[in-house]
Design a protein around this motif. Structure first.
Motif, PDB file in Angstrom:
ATOM      1  N   VAL A  55      29.820 -11.131 -10.674  1.00 12.79           N
ATOM      2  CA  VAL A  55      30.145 -12.041  -9.273  1.00 12.79           C
ATOM      3  C   VAL A  55      30.271 -10.815  -8.234  1.00 12.79           C
ATOM      4  O   VAL A  55      29.605 -11.377  -7.286  1.00 12.79           O
ATOM      5  CB  VAL A  55      31.422 -12.916  -9.457  1.00 12.79           C
ATOM      6  CG1 VAL A  55      32.122 -13.231  -8.035  1.00 12.79           C
ATOM      7  CG2 VAL A  55      31.384 -13.993 -10.440  1.00 12.79           C
ATOM      8  N   GLU A  56      30.971  -9.803  -8.407  1.00 10.46           N
ATOM      9  CA  GLU A  56      30.971  -8.842  -7.529  1.00 10.46           C
ATOM     10  C   GLU A  56      29.365  -8.536  -7.036  1.00 10.46           C
ATOM     11  O   GLU A  56      28.995  -8.425  -5.970  1.00 10.46           O
ATOM     12  CB  GLU A  56      31.779  -7.667  -7.787  1.00 10.46           C
ATOM     13  CG  GLU A  56      32.141  -6.628  -6.896  1.00 10.46           C
ATOM     14  CD  GLU A  56      32.837  -7.439  -5.875  1.00 10.46           C
ATOM     15  OE1 GLU A  56      33.788  -8.239  -6.223  1.00 10.46           O
ATOM     16  OE2 GLU A  56      32.989  -7.252  -4.671  1.00 10.46           O
ATOM     17  N   LYS A  59      27.379 -11.138  -5.324  1.00  9.43           N
ATOM     18  CA  LYS A  59      28.102 -11.471  -3.704  1.00  9.43           C
ATOM     19  C   LYS A  59      27.390 -10.411  -3.058  1.00  9.43           C
ATOM     20  O   LYS A  59      27.258 -10.700  -1.755  1.00  9.43           O
ATOM     21  CB  LYS A  59      29.486 -10.988  -3.998  1.00  9.43           C
ATOM     22  CG  LYS A  59      30.514 -12.278  -3.873  1.00  9.43           C
ATOM     23  CD  LYS A  59      32.026 -11.627  -3.810  1.00  9.43           C
ATOM     24  CE  LYS A  59      32.761 -12.739  -4.264  1.00  9.43           C
ATOM     25  NZ  LYS A  59      34.289 -12.079  -4.355  1.00  9.43           N
ATOM     26  N   ARG A  60      27.120  -9.069  -3.459  1.00  5.50           N
ATOM     27  CA  ARG A  60      26.595  -8.020  -2.613  1.00  5.50           C
ATOM     28  C   ARG A  60      25.188  -7.811  -2.745  1.00  5.50           C
ATOM     29  O   ARG A  60      24.803  -6.997  -2.086  1.00  5.50           O
ATOM     30  CB  ARG A  60      27.426  -6.854  -3.251  1.00  5.50           C
ATOM     31  CG  ARG A  60      29.143  -6.754  -2.801  1.00  5.50           C
ATOM     32  CD  ARG A  60      29.612  -5.438  -3.274  1.00  5.50           C
ATOM     33  NE  ARG A  60      31.047  -5.627  -3.249  1.00  5.50           N
ATOM     34  CZ  ARG A  60      31.644  -4.614  -2.459  1.00  5.50           C
ATOM     35  NH1 ARG A  60      31.136  -3.781  -1.799  1.00  5.50           N
ATOM     36  NH2 ARG A  60      33.177  -4.651  -2.580  1.00  5.50           N
ATOM     37  N   HIS A  84      31.819 -19.522  -7.423  1.00  9.14           N
ATOM     38  CA  HIS A  84      31.467 -18.831  -6.080  1.00  9.14           C
ATOM     39  C   HIS A  84      30.252 -19.212  -5.613  1.00  9.14           C
ATOM     40  O   HIS A  84      29.798 -18.602  -4.649  1.00  9.14           O
ATOM     41  CB  HIS A  84      31.636 -17.321  -6.372  1.00  9.14           C
ATOM     42  CG  HIS A  84      32.879 -16.692  -6.918  1.00  9.14           C
ATOM     43  ND1 HIS A  84      33.494 -16.822  -8.193  1.00  9.14           N
ATOM     44  CD2 HIS A  84      34.050 -16.281  -5.926  1.00  9.14           C
ATOM     45  CE1 HIS A  84      34.792 -16.422  -8.091  1.00  9.14           C
ATOM     46  NE2 HIS A  84      34.929 -15.889  -6.810  1.00  9.14           N
ATOM     47  N   LEU A  86      27.411 -18.512  -6.722  1.00  5.92           N
ATOM     48  CA  LEU A  86      26.336 -17.405  -6.676  1.00  5.92           C
ATOM     49  C   LEU A  86      25.633 -17.877  -7.873  1.00  5.92           C
ATOM     50  O   LEU A  86      25.820 -18.392  -9.147  1.00  5.92           O
ATOM     51  CB  LEU A  86      27.281 -16.275  -6.877  1.00  5.92           C
ATOM     52  CG  LEU A  86      28.063 -15.693  -5.667  1.00  5.92           C
ATOM     53  CD1 LEU A  86      29.176 -14.791  -6.386  1.00  5.92           C
ATOM     54  CD2 LEU A  86      27.238 -15.282  -4.740  1.00  5.92           C
TER      55      LEU A  86
END
Ligand SMILES: C[S@@+](CC[C@H](N)C(=O)[O-])C[C@H]1O[C@@H](n2cnc3c(N)ncnc32)[C@H](O)[C@@H]1O
Length: 202
Positions: A55-56, A59-60, A84, A86
């Motif tokens: 997820v991190e 997200k980026r 999220h 994503l």
């Protein structure tokens, strides 16, 4: 032949026995990301578990691929990504056989190596060397689990202790450039430590 199978891990997910899980991305990953030591690229996360790091990365803006052979892990990672809003690729596959169509700029290895029987460590390190393109990077956290019994020769795990000498043998200088600096010591929720470092593929 290892007793570690997808069923072994599935039972952990079914029973909520996932002591390795931080419930959040690793602080070391956040350090690498926030310091720009790791910037958006095509990256693999072997043994992605519940998917916090996936997820991190997503997200980026990373092109991230998670690989896990346990149905529960794949399901939880996909659910977390959806929560999220994503998108990322999550592949249900054995890291020992997975063959990406396109190589990766980087691999983020967090507690997949220590989850494998050491009998498979050479095969796994050869996989990682194949996946990462020349000059690509391996961001790795080597789990330190020195239990009583090790000095008497007992093989204990998972998690299996990733002794630094063994790591040099697996990720040797024929394929990987090691940094001069000592690794960063990262506390793990299990009470053990990880050694964090970034190797460069030759
Ligand atoms: C200790 S957990 C770590 C999960 C995650 N990396 C984390 O740090 O929270 C190990 C994960 O690796 C997966 N795994 C173990 N052996 C594997 C294999 N041979 N191929 C693919 N996944 C594997 C398990 O299903 C599990 O999700």
């Amino acid at each position: 032949m290892s007793a570690l199978t997808p069923n072994f891990w599935q039972e952990h997910f079914d029973q909520g026995r996932t002591p390795w899980d931080r419930g959040a991305p690793s602080p070391q990953l956040l350090d690498w990301l926030n310091s720009k030591a790791l910037t958006p690229c095509r990256i693999a996360v072997p043994g992605c578990g519940k998917g916090w790091e996936m997820v991190e990365f997503a997200k980026r803006g990373f092109d991230v691929v998670g690989i896990d052979y346990t149905a529960g892990a794949v399901k939880e990672t996909k659910a977390l990504l959806a929560q999220h809003a994503l998108k990322a690729e999550v592949v249900k596959a054995d890291v020992l056989v997975y063959a990406p169509e396109q190589s990766f700029d980087a691999v983020y290895e967090q507690t997949c190596l220590c989850a494998l029987d050491p009998d498979n460590w050479i095969a796994y390190s050869e996989q990682l060397a194949r996946w990462v393109r020349p000059s690509g990077r391996l961001y790795v956290l080597f789990m330190q689990v020195e239990r009583p019994g090790a000095r008497e020769g007992l093989k204990q795990g998972p998690p299996f202790h990733c002794d630094i000498n063994a790591m040099h043998a697996l990720f040797n200088s024929q394929h990987w450039q090691w940094p001069d600096a000592l690794p960063t010591v990262v506390p793990h929720p299990s009470g053990w430590n990880e050694l964090a470092l970034c190797l460069q593929r030759k």
